[in-house]
Scaffold this active site. Sequence first.
Site, PDB file in Angstrom:
ATOM      1  N   ARG A  88     -55.616 -33.969  10.483  1.00 49.57           N
ATOM      2  CA  ARG A  88     -56.802 -33.973  11.330  1.00 49.57           C
ATOM      3  C   ARG A  88     -57.997 -34.517  10.548  1.00 49.57           C
ATOM      4  O   ARG A  88     -58.051 -34.448   9.331  1.00 49.57           O
ATOM      5  CB  ARG A  88     -57.107 -32.553  11.827  1.00 49.57           C
ATOM      6  CG  ARG A  88     -56.175 -32.082  12.932  1.00 49.57           C
ATOM      7  CD  ARG A  88     -56.548 -30.697  13.452  1.00 49.57           C
ATOM      8  NE  ARG A  88     -56.358 -29.687  12.424  1.00 49.57           N
ATOM      9  CZ  ARG A  88     -57.304 -29.197  11.647  1.00 49.57           C
ATOM     10  NH1 ARG A  88     -58.567 -29.571  11.812  1.00 49.57           N
ATOM     11  NH2 ARG A  88     -57.034 -28.307  10.728  1.00 49.57           N
ATOM     12  N   TYR A 112     -51.736 -38.906  14.822  1.00 49.97           N
ATOM     13  CA  TYR A 112     -51.335 -37.650  14.174  1.00 49.97           C
ATOM     14  C   TYR A 112     -51.619 -36.411  15.045  1.00 49.97           C
ATOM     15  O   TYR A 112     -52.716 -36.303  15.616  1.00 49.97           O
ATOM     16  CB  TYR A 112     -52.043 -37.483  12.815  1.00 49.97           C
ATOM     17  CG  TYR A 112     -51.857 -36.072  12.307  1.00 49.97           C
ATOM     18  CD1 TYR A 112     -50.647 -35.691  11.709  1.00 49.97           C
ATOM     19  CD2 TYR A 112     -52.820 -35.094  12.526  1.00 49.97           C
ATOM     20  CE1 TYR A 112     -50.427 -34.373  11.333  1.00 49.97           C
ATOM     21  CE2 TYR A 112     -52.603 -33.778  12.145  1.00 49.97           C
ATOM     22  CZ  TYR A 112     -51.410 -33.433  11.552  1.00 49.97           C
ATOM     23  OH  TYR A 112     -51.191 -32.128  11.196  1.00 49.97           O
ATOM     24  N   LYS A 118     -55.071 -28.816  19.960  1.00 47.75           N
ATOM     25  CA  LYS A 118     -56.383 -28.361  19.503  1.00 47.75           C
ATOM     26  C   LYS A 118     -57.506 -28.828  20.435  1.00 47.75           C
ATOM     27  O   LYS A 118     -58.463 -28.095  20.684  1.00 47.75           O
ATOM     28  CB  LYS A 118     -56.641 -28.823  18.061  1.00 47.75           C
ATOM     29  CG  LYS A 118     -55.634 -28.237  17.047  1.00 47.75           C
ATOM     30  CD  LYS A 118     -55.601 -26.737  17.124  1.00 47.75           C
ATOM     31  CE  LYS A 118     -54.480 -26.039  16.370  1.00 47.75           C
ATOM     32  NZ  LYS A 118     -54.199 -26.338  15.012  1.00 47.75           N
ATOM     33  N   HIS A 162     -57.328 -19.560  17.713  1.00 48.11           N
ATOM     34  CA  HIS A 162     -56.368 -20.170  16.777  1.00 48.11           C
ATOM     35  C   HIS A 162     -55.531 -19.047  16.159  1.00 48.11           C
ATOM     36  O   HIS A 162     -55.697 -18.701  14.991  1.00 48.11           O
ATOM     37  CB  HIS A 162     -57.159 -20.930  15.697  1.00 48.11           C
ATOM     38  CG  HIS A 162     -56.330 -21.817  14.813  1.00 48.11           C
ATOM     39  ND1 HIS A 162     -56.737 -22.181  13.541  1.00 48.11           N
ATOM     40  CD2 HIS A 162     -55.135 -22.417  15.005  1.00 48.11           C
ATOM     41  CE1 HIS A 162     -55.822 -22.971  13.002  1.00 48.11           C
ATOM     42  NE2 HIS A 162     -54.847 -23.132  13.866  1.00 48.11           N
ATOM     43  N   SER A 165     -55.735 -23.290   9.227  1.00 47.47           N
ATOM     44  CA  SER A 165     -54.597 -24.202   9.179  1.00 47.47           C
ATOM     45  C   SER A 165     -53.877 -24.100   7.836  1.00 47.47           C
ATOM     46  O   SER A 165     -54.517 -24.048   6.782  1.00 47.47           O
ATOM     47  CB  SER A 165     -55.091 -25.634   9.394  1.00 47.47           C
ATOM     48  OG  SER A 165     -55.762 -25.717  10.631  1.00 47.47           O
ATOM     49  N   CYS A 220     -52.259 -21.636   6.548  1.00 45.90           N
ATOM     50  CA  CYS A 220     -52.467 -20.362   5.850  1.00 45.90           C
ATOM     51  C   CYS A 220     -51.512 -19.269   6.324  1.00 45.90           C
ATOM     52  O   CYS A 220     -51.768 -18.083   6.114  1.00 45.90           O
ATOM     53  CB  CYS A 220     -53.909 -19.905   5.993  1.00 45.90           C
ATOM     54  SG  CYS A 220     -55.058 -20.960   5.084  1.00 45.90           S
ATOM     55  N   ASP A 263     -49.564 -20.581  16.903  1.00 43.74           N
ATOM     56  CA  ASP A 263     -50.783 -21.327  16.572  1.00 43.74           C
ATOM     57  C   ASP A 263     -51.962 -21.038  17.497  1.00 43.74           C
ATOM     58  O   ASP A 263     -53.095 -21.030  17.044  1.00 43.74           O
ATOM     59  CB  ASP A 263     -50.480 -22.832  16.597  1.00 43.74           C
ATOM     60  CG  ASP A 263     -51.522 -23.666  15.866  1.00 43.74           C
ATOM     61  OD1 ASP A 263     -51.847 -23.340  14.713  1.00 43.74           O
ATOM     62  OD2 ASP A 263     -52.033 -24.640  16.453  1.00 43.74           O
ATOM     63  N   ARG A 297     -44.756 -32.359   8.927  1.00 40.45           N
ATOM     64  CA  ARG A 297     -44.589 -31.368   9.998  1.00 40.45           C
ATOM     65  C   ARG A 297     -43.252 -31.530  10.712  1.00 40.45           C
ATOM     66  O   ARG A 297     -42.634 -32.588  10.668  1.00 40.45           O
ATOM     67  CB  ARG A 297     -45.704 -31.563  11.035  1.00 40.45           C
ATOM     68  CG  ARG A 297     -47.119 -31.390  10.469  1.00 40.45           C
ATOM     69  CD  ARG A 297     -47.756 -30.139  10.947  1.00 40.45           C
ATOM     70  NE  ARG A 297     -48.958 -29.781  10.210  1.00 40.45           N
ATOM     71  CZ  ARG A 297     -49.614 -28.639  10.398  1.00 40.45           C
ATOM     72  NH1 ARG A 297     -49.187 -27.754  11.276  1.00 40.45           N
ATOM     73  NH2 ARG A 297     -50.688 -28.352   9.691  1.00 40.45           N
TER      74      ARG A 297
HETATM   75  P1  GTP Z   1     -51.071 -24.652  10.870  1.00 39.95           P
HETATM   76  O1  GTP Z   1     -49.855 -25.087  11.611  1.00 39.95           O
HETATM   77  O2  GTP Z   1     -51.694 -25.752  10.087  1.00 39.95           O
HETATM   78  O3  GTP Z   1     -52.083 -23.983  11.751  1.00 39.95           O
HETATM   79  O4  GTP Z   1     -50.602 -23.641   9.698  1.00 39.95           O
HETATM   80  P2  GTP Z   1     -50.046 -22.133   9.672  1.00 39.95           P
HETATM   81  O5  GTP Z   1     -51.185 -21.187   9.632  1.00 39.95           O
HETATM   82  O6  GTP Z   1     -49.031 -21.940  10.726  1.00 39.95           O
HETATM   83  O7  GTP Z   1     -49.358 -22.052   8.225  1.00 39.95           O
HETATM   84  P3  GTP Z   1     -47.812 -21.909   7.793  1.00 39.95           P
HETATM   85  O8  GTP Z   1     -47.185 -20.633   8.263  1.00 39.95           O
HETATM   86  O9  GTP Z   1     -47.120 -23.162   8.180  1.00 39.95           O
HETATM   87  O10 GTP Z   1     -47.940 -21.827   6.209  1.00 39.95           O
HETATM   88  C1  GTP Z   1     -48.522 -22.842   5.443  1.00 39.95           C
HETATM   89  C2  GTP Z   1     -48.102 -22.731   4.015  1.00 39.95           C
HETATM   90  O11 GTP Z   1     -48.415 -21.430   3.501  1.00 39.95           O
HETATM   91  C3  GTP Z   1     -46.596 -22.941   3.812  1.00 39.95           C
HETATM   92  O12 GTP Z   1     -46.389 -23.774   2.701  1.00 39.95           O
HETATM   93  C4  GTP Z   1     -46.080 -21.549   3.559  1.00 39.95           C
HETATM   94  O13 GTP Z   1     -44.935 -21.549   2.749  1.00 39.95           O
HETATM   95  C5  GTP Z   1     -47.271 -20.831   2.895  1.00 39.95           C
HETATM   96  N1  GTP Z   1     -47.269 -19.373   3.196  1.00 39.95           N
HETATM   97  C6  GTP Z   1     -47.102 -18.807   4.424  1.00 39.95           C
HETATM   98  N2  GTP Z   1     -47.093 -17.450   4.343  1.00 39.95           N
HETATM   99  C7  GTP Z   1     -47.271 -17.140   3.038  1.00 39.95           C
HETATM  100  C8  GTP Z   1     -47.347 -15.893   2.312  1.00 39.95           C
HETATM  101  O14 GTP Z   1     -47.259 -14.786   2.862  1.00 39.95           O
HETATM  102  N3  GTP Z   1     -47.555 -15.985   0.970  1.00 39.95           N
HETATM  103  C9  GTP Z   1     -47.667 -17.187   0.326  1.00 39.95           C
HETATM  104  N4  GTP Z   1     -47.869 -17.183  -0.985  1.00 39.95           N
HETATM  105  N5  GTP Z   1     -47.578 -18.382   0.970  1.00 39.95           N
HETATM  106  C10 GTP Z   1     -47.391 -18.364   2.312  1.00 39.95           C
HETATM  107  C1  SPV Z   2     -53.640 -27.203  12.331  1.00 37.65           C
HETATM  108  O1  SPV Z   2     -54.092 -28.090  11.592  1.00 37.65           O
HETATM  109  O2  SPV Z   2     -54.209 -26.090  12.471  1.00 37.65           O
HETATM  110  C2  SPV Z   2     -52.380 -27.432  13.060  1.00 37.65           C
HETATM  111  C3  SPV Z   2     -51.845 -28.791  13.087  1.00 37.65           C
HETATM  112  O3  SPV Z   2     -51.857 -26.521  13.675  1.00 37.65           O
HETATM  113  S1  SPV Z   2     -52.719 -29.821  14.190  1.00 37.65           S
HETATM  114  O4  SPV Z   2     -51.945 -29.935  15.419  1.00 37.65           O
HETATM  115  O5  SPV Z   2     -52.846 -31.130  13.575  1.00 37.65           O
HETATM  116  O6  SPV Z   2     -54.012 -29.270  14.479  1.00 37.65           O
HETATM  117 MN    MN Z   3     -53.105 -24.577  13.521  1.00 39.41          MN
END
Ligand code: GTP
Ligand code: SPV
Ligand code: MN
Length: 583
Positions: free
Chosen positions: A70, A198, A207, A227, A249, A251, A278, A367
Site C-alpha cells: 500500500r 497491489y 481497505k 481493522h 498491518s 502485526c 482483517d 501474500r
Molecule cells: P495484515 O494482513 O497486513 O493486516 O497483517 P496481519 O495483522 O494479519 O498480520 P499476520 O498475522 O499476517 O502476521 C504478520 C507477521 O507477524 C508474520 O510474519 C507472523 O509470523 C508474525 N507474527 C504473528 N503473530 C505473532 C506472534 O504472536 N509473535 C511473533 N513474534 N510474531 C508474530
Molecule cells: C494490510 O496492509 O493491512 C492488509 C493488506 O491487510 S492490504 O490489502 O494491502 O491492505
Molecule cells: Mn490488514
Amino acid sequence: MTSELAALNEWVHSVARLTRPDRIHWCDGSEAENQALTQLMLETGDLIELNRHSHPNCYLHRSNPSDVARVEHLTFVCSRERETAGPNNCWMAPDAAHAQMDALFDGCMVGRTLYVVPYCMGPIASPIARCGVEITDSPYVVANMRLMTRMGAAALARIEREGRFVKGLHSLGDLDPARRFIMHFPEELLIQSVGSGYGGNALLGKKCHALRIGSYQAQSEGWLAEHMLIVGIENPQGETHYIAAAFPSACGKTNLAMLIPPAAYREAGWKVWTVGDDICWMQPGPDGQLWAINPEAGFFGVAPGTSAKTNANALAMLNRDAIFTNVAVTADNQPWWEGLDQRVPAKDWQGRDYDPANGPAAHPNSRFTVSARQCPSWTERAEDAGGVPISAIVFGGRRESLIPLVFEARDWTHGVLVGAAMASETTAAATGAVGVVRRDSMAMKPFCGYNFADYFSHWLSFEKAGARLPRIFHVNWFRKDADGKFLWPGFGDNLRVLEWICNRCAGRADAVATPIGNLPDPDAINIEGLDLDAGAMHTLLHVDSAAWQAELAAIGEYFDSFGDRLPPALRGEQQRIAAALAG
Ligand code: GTP
Ligand code: SPV
Ligand code: MN
C-alpha cells in the site's frame, strides 16, 4: 431493466466512454468465468501455474517491483472540507482530484477489457452487509475479488433489490508510481484508483470500501467498520466468546484468527473458530451487545513467517485453489517464503535465480489469496446474517519495550483512550521505513475515512443506556529482551492470554489495578509447559512508571494535533492517568 440497474448501466457506460476499453465484461462469479480468466492470465504471463501435484489450481503472480505494498502518501480522502478528512489523512479538494483522475483515466483501457465486478461485503442476506461494484481492467483483481468477496450474480441481485452500492473505478494505468493515486470521495460513495495492481490499492472492496468509505458510512449510520480480526474461543465447558482484535498491518491478525491451541489446551477441549482475519463490521443489537460480521469471504494474508509451527491452519488451506503474489519458488515450482522451511528456493519473487545477495527470496510483503472456507478452523457462524456477539475488543501493536503483554481498560472511555493511543512499529505492508514506532489509533491510521477526532467521538457514543459493550484490552506479543529476542513465544501460546481475557469477561479472573489499567495477577496467566527465560513474566507484566509518564505526555501531544475537535472525555482520561502515574 429496473431503474437501479439502469443507473449502474449508465455509470458503466460513462466510464467506458472515458476509458475506451476494447470490450466490456460483466462478471457473474461462475466457475466457467474463473477458468476462462485463469487461462487468459496464463497466456499473458499474469499468472504462472505452480506445481499441480503439490498445489493443484494454485498460481503465482509477480507484480511490478515498484508496486508491492500500500502507498499511504498516494492515498487521499477527498471530502468537500479538509477538516472532514482530518490530520490523519492526505486530502485533496474533490474538484481537483476529479480533474486529475479523469485525465489519468482518459483512454487508459484502450486495448484492454473493462470488467464490471458486482460484490457484496458480508453474507448476502445480512442486514449489516453492503454492496459495491468495482470496474477494473485487471483480470488479477477480478480473480482476487472472487476469492475475497461474494462476487457476481448474487451481489448484482441484491444491488437490484436495494439500489444502493459503492462505486469503485480501478485501472492499472501504466504502473508508474508518479501516476499512482488511490482517491476516496466519501460524500459520493466513490473510490478511484489508478497506477497500482497491489492488494489494498486495487482490490477496492477491502481497505477502500470496507474501511475508508465504510467507516464514513458507519459514523452517520451508528455502526463501526474496523481493522479487526474476529475469533471465537470455545472453552472445555463449551462456552464460546467472540473476540474482535485490532492490530496494525502485519502485526498478527491472521495468525491470531486461526490460532492452534497448545497441546495441553487441545487435549483439555479448547477450540478456536475463525470468523475473520482483517476487517470487522459491528453494530449494536436489540440486546445492547455489539454484533459483528466479517465483510470478507477470503484471506489476503502475509506469506513470510507462515509455517507449520507458527500457523499450521494457514498452511493447510494453501495447498489448493490459491493465488500467491510475490513469493519465491522452489526448483520443483512450489511456493516458498522466508520462515516456511529449510528448503532453498530456486527463483526469487522477481523471477531471478535466487541469490541471497539480492535480499529475501520472497518479498517481505508477499501474500496469499484464498477462500476463507478452506481454513480448517473456519466456522459456519461467519455466514450468520446477524453476525456474532462480541465479548471483548483487543487492541495491540508491535512494541519491543514498555507495553505489557496484556492489560484491561477500566471502562469504555478508558478503552477508547487505549485504542486511540495505540502505537506500533511500521511494517512492510506499506511502502516507507520499517520498524519506526508511530501512533496508529485502533490500527486505523491508514484506513479511517474521516477525521480521527470525530472517529474517537463516534467510538465514545456507543456507551449509552441499555448498551452491553464488550470489555476492552491491550496486548503486545512483541516485547524483546536486551539481545533482541522475543520474550513471549506468541502464536498458539497467545491462547494463554486470551484465556485470561475470556475469564475476565465471564467474571472469573482477578486483576491488579494500576494507573494504566488492570493487569493479570502474576500467576493468573497459565505458563505451564512454556520454556520462558527467568524473569520474563515479570518483565512482560511490569509497569515502568517513569517510562509510562513519558508515554502519557507523548499521547497528550498526539491528542493536541486534533485541536478542539478532540473529545474532551479523552483529554480528561489522558490527564487522569498522567496524574495517577505522577502521584
Ligand atoms: P495484515 O494482513 O497486513 O493486516 O497483517 P496481519 O495483522 O494479519 O498480520 P499476520 O498475522 O499476517 O502476521 C504478520 C507477521 O507477524 C508474520 O510474519 C507472523 O509470523 C508474525 N507474527 C504473528 N503473530 C505473532 C506472534 O504472536 N509473535 C511473533 N513474534 N510474531 C508474530
Ligand atoms: C494490510 O496492509 O493491512 C492488509 C493488506 O491487510 S492490504 O490489502 O494491502 O491492505
Ligand atoms: Mn490488514
